[in-house]
Design an enzyme around this catalytic site. Sequence first.
Site, PDB file in Angstrom:
ATOM      1  N   ASP A 390     -84.979 -74.144 -33.009  1.00 17.76           N
ATOM      2  CA  ASP A 390     -85.515 -73.956 -34.338  1.00 17.76           C
ATOM      3  C   ASP A 390     -84.503 -74.564 -35.313  1.00 17.76           C
ATOM      4  O   ASP A 390     -83.305 -74.474 -35.095  1.00 17.76           O
ATOM      5  CB  ASP A 390     -85.677 -72.461 -34.589  1.00 17.76           C
ATOM      6  N   THR A 392     -84.100 -74.137 -38.945  1.00 18.90           N
ATOM      7  CA  THR A 392     -83.497 -73.306 -39.972  1.00 18.90           C
ATOM      8  C   THR A 392     -82.833 -72.077 -39.360  1.00 18.90           C
ATOM      9  O   THR A 392     -83.475 -71.288 -38.690  1.00 18.90           O
ATOM     10  CB  THR A 392     -84.557 -72.876 -40.993  1.00 18.90           C
TER      11      THR A 392
END
Lengths: 704, 123
Positions: A390, A392
Site C-alpha cells: 500500500d 500511503t
Amino acid sequence: MDAGNAQHIHGHQHQMQEHVMLSNHSMQDQGQQEESSEEREYRSLMKKWWRAAIVSVPVILVSYPNLFGLGNLFPMGSGQLWWARLIMGLLALYVVIRSGGQFFVGTWEGLKQRSANMNTLIATGVSAAWLYSLVALFWPQIFPRPEMADVYYDVTTVVTALVVLGSALEVKARGRSSEAINKLVALQPQTANVVRDGKEVRVPLEEIKIGDHIVVRPGEKVAIDGTVVSGSSAVDESMLTGESIPVEKNENDEVFGGTLNKTGSFTFKVTKDQKDSALANIVEMVKQAQGSRIPVQKVVDQVSSFFTPGVIIAAILGYIVWYDFGPQPGWVYALIVAVTTLIIACPCALGMATPMSLTTGIGKGAENGILIRSGEALQIAQKLKTIVMDKTGTITEGKPSLTDIVPLGKFTEEELLLISASIEQGSEHPLASAIVEKAKEKGSRPVKSEGFNAIPGHGVEGTIDGKKIYFGNLKLMKEKGIPLDGFNRYDASMADQGKTPMFLAINGEAGGIVAVADTVKKDSLSVIHELKSMGLEVVMITGDNERTARAIAKQVGIDRVLAEVLPQHKAENVRKLQEEGKKVAMVGDGINDAPALTQADVGIAIGTGTDVAIEASDITLISGSLKGVVSAIKVSRATMKNIYEGLFGAFIYNAIGIPIALGVLYPFTGILLSPLVAAAAMAFSSLTVVLNANRLKRLKLKFN
Amino acid sequence: MNWIVTIGGLLLIGVIAWYFWGPKKGGSLVETNASGYQEAKILVKNGYNPSRIVVQSGKPVRFEFTRVETGACDGMVIFPDFEKSATLPAGEKVIVDLPPMKTGSYDFTCQMGMFRGKIIVKN
Ligand SMILES: [Cu+2]
C-alpha cells in the site's frame, strides 16, 4: 529418543504452559519459574545419568573380566563369576528402575491407548537384554550351547545411561531455543513508582491499577502500558519493535511496559491491565504461533504414527531372519540385532524437528519486532513471489509535509510561509497542518486572518492585514482570474514528483507556490531494492491518481503500479495477482487494507496499525519500518530451510541406522552394530535436531 | 530353520500390527450441556484419557483438559485441523472450544505428536 520423550520434551512444554497463568502473577515471576523448572529437569536427568553411569562401571568390568585383567578373580564358569553376575543383574535392575523408570511408565500409558512411542522402543530393548541375561544366568541348560548363556547387563545399564544423558543435553539445548520468550517475559520490571496521595511509593507490579500515575526516571523501565501525562523523554522501544533508535515521548503519547526510558523523566497514567499489555499480547501471540502446526508437519505426523510399531515389527523380522539363517549361536545374534534395532530407531528426532525450529524461528522474529501469527504463514512466506505494498503509510509516511516554497513575485520564502500558515491556521485539512507545522518549526508566528472560508475542491480564502488572500490549486487561480504568467508549468512538473502544489495569490497577484507531499519513508528505497534482489516482485497499490503514484514508485524503484484503486477494490486486485499463479503478500496498515490483507496469501500489517489490520494479518511488524518485511521473509526462509534440514537429518538417520542395526552390512563386511553404539547414536541424533534448530539463532537480520 | 520361532514371530507381528493399526472401536460419547456445547472432560496423564471422543456433527464442542502430571511432554495440546492450541498447566482446568464439525475424524496431539487423541464426528 523418546526415552526422553517423556523427558526431553517436557522442559520445552514448561515454558509453553506459562501464559495461561499470566493473569494471576506478574510476568517476571513466570520468567523465573520457567527457568527453574527447566533447570530442575536438567538436574534431575543429570542425577539419573550419574547414577546409571557409576553403576555401569562395575557391570562392564564383570561383563568382560578377561579384558580388564580380572580373569583370575572371576574365571569362566566359576561360582564367583555366577554370583558377581547375579549382583550385576540386580544393580542393572536398580538402574533401570531409578534412571529409566519413565520409559516403562510411558510405554504402559501408550499401550493403553494402543499407541507406541520412543519409550516403547527403549523399554522393549532394555528389558529384552535384561530378561535374556536372567534366563542365561538361572537356566543355562535351556540354551542349545553353553556359550550362548551369556549375560548382557552392560547393555541394560549403558543404554539407559546414554539415553538419559542425551535427554539431559537436549533439555539444556532446548532451553536456549526458547530464550526469546523468556527474554521478553523478563523485560518487565517488578515494581514501579506510583503516586499515591501526592507521594511516590514503590509498589509491586500486581498492585498497580488502571488509572494509577507512575513516575519514570532516566534509566528506569516502564512498568506497564499507559499514556504520558507530564514530562517528556526518549524511550528505547527496541525490545518491542526491534528498532534501535529511541522514540520521543511527550504528553498524550503512549508508552509500553518493558521499554527502557533513556533521557528524561515523565509521569504516565496506567491505561491497560497487566494481561492486556502490548508485551503480554506479544508473548501470548508468539507462544500460540510456536505451538501451531505447519502443513509439512501433516506428512511427518503420518510417518510418526506408523514409525514405532514399524520398528518393532522390523526388529522381530530381524530376529527371525538371524535366528533362521544367521551364524551360530543364532539366539545371540538374533537378540543383538533385535535389541540394537529397537534402540537405534529415533522417532522423536522426526517429531521434534519441526516444533524446535518453529519455536526458534518465531522467537527470533519476535526479538526483532516481527510477530508471525502461525506456522502456516511462515511456510507460505518463504514461497512468496509478489509483494503488494500500500502506498500511503506503508511506502510513505502517510502524512504530508511541506517540501518546496517557490517565490514568484516580490515576496520572500519566509513571507510566503508566514502568509500561507496564517491563512491555513483554521483549516482542518491535513495539507494545512503540514504547512502550519513547518512554520512553527521555522519559528514564524502565524498571524490572525479574517473572513476565512474554505472553497471545497479548490482551496481557501481570507484576509490578512487587509490583503485579500487566495490559497489553493490551479483551478482556484483560474477562477479568480489571477495572472499566472506561465508559472502554471510548475503544476505539471511538481505533480510528476508526487507533490501537491498550492498557489498563493495576494491582492490579486501571484505570490508563489507552496508544495506539500507525502514523503517516502527513509527505508523504503533500500527495502524495495533488497526485496528485488531477493527475487521478489514489488507492486504498489494506491487510491491516488496515476501520476502521483508513478512519481512515488519511481522514487523507490517500483516498476509495477496499481493506481486509482478504490479501497474496496484492493482485495480484488490482490486476487488478480494471485491468479497469475503467484503467492502474494500484502503489506498495509489501514482499516481499509484489512480485506486485502486477508485475501493475500500472507497479510503483513505494518506499524502500530489499527487493531483491525493486525487482526487480519498473518505477520505484524511492530515497528513502522518496512525493513521488517525483508526480515520477516528472511526469518521464514531460514526457518523453513532449517526445518527441512532437521527433517532430512532425522529421516536419513533412521533410513541408514535401522538397516545397519538389522545387519544388512554383515554379509559383506562382517559389521554388526552393538546395542551400546546404537544407544549413543540415538541420543546423539535427537541432540543433533535440537542443535540444528539452535543454529537459527545466529541468523543475521540487519541490513543497510 | 526353527519353525516355532518363525511362525511365533510372524504371529507376534500380526498381533502388533492389529493392535496399533487395526480398526479402533469405542470412544466415549459426549453429552450436550444446557448451552448447546458438547462437553468432554479429558484427563491428561501420559496421554489423553479418554483419547477417543465421539461427538455429533453440527454442534460446537467444548473440551476441558486437566493435566495431572508435571514431568511429561503433554504440556500443550494442538488441534491441527482447527489451528488451535492450548497450554495445559499442571493441575489447572483448561477449556478449549471448537466449532461445529463435519462428519469425519480429527486428531489432537501434543506438540511433538507423540501423544494422540481423536475426535470422531458422527451424524
Ligand atoms: Cu529418541
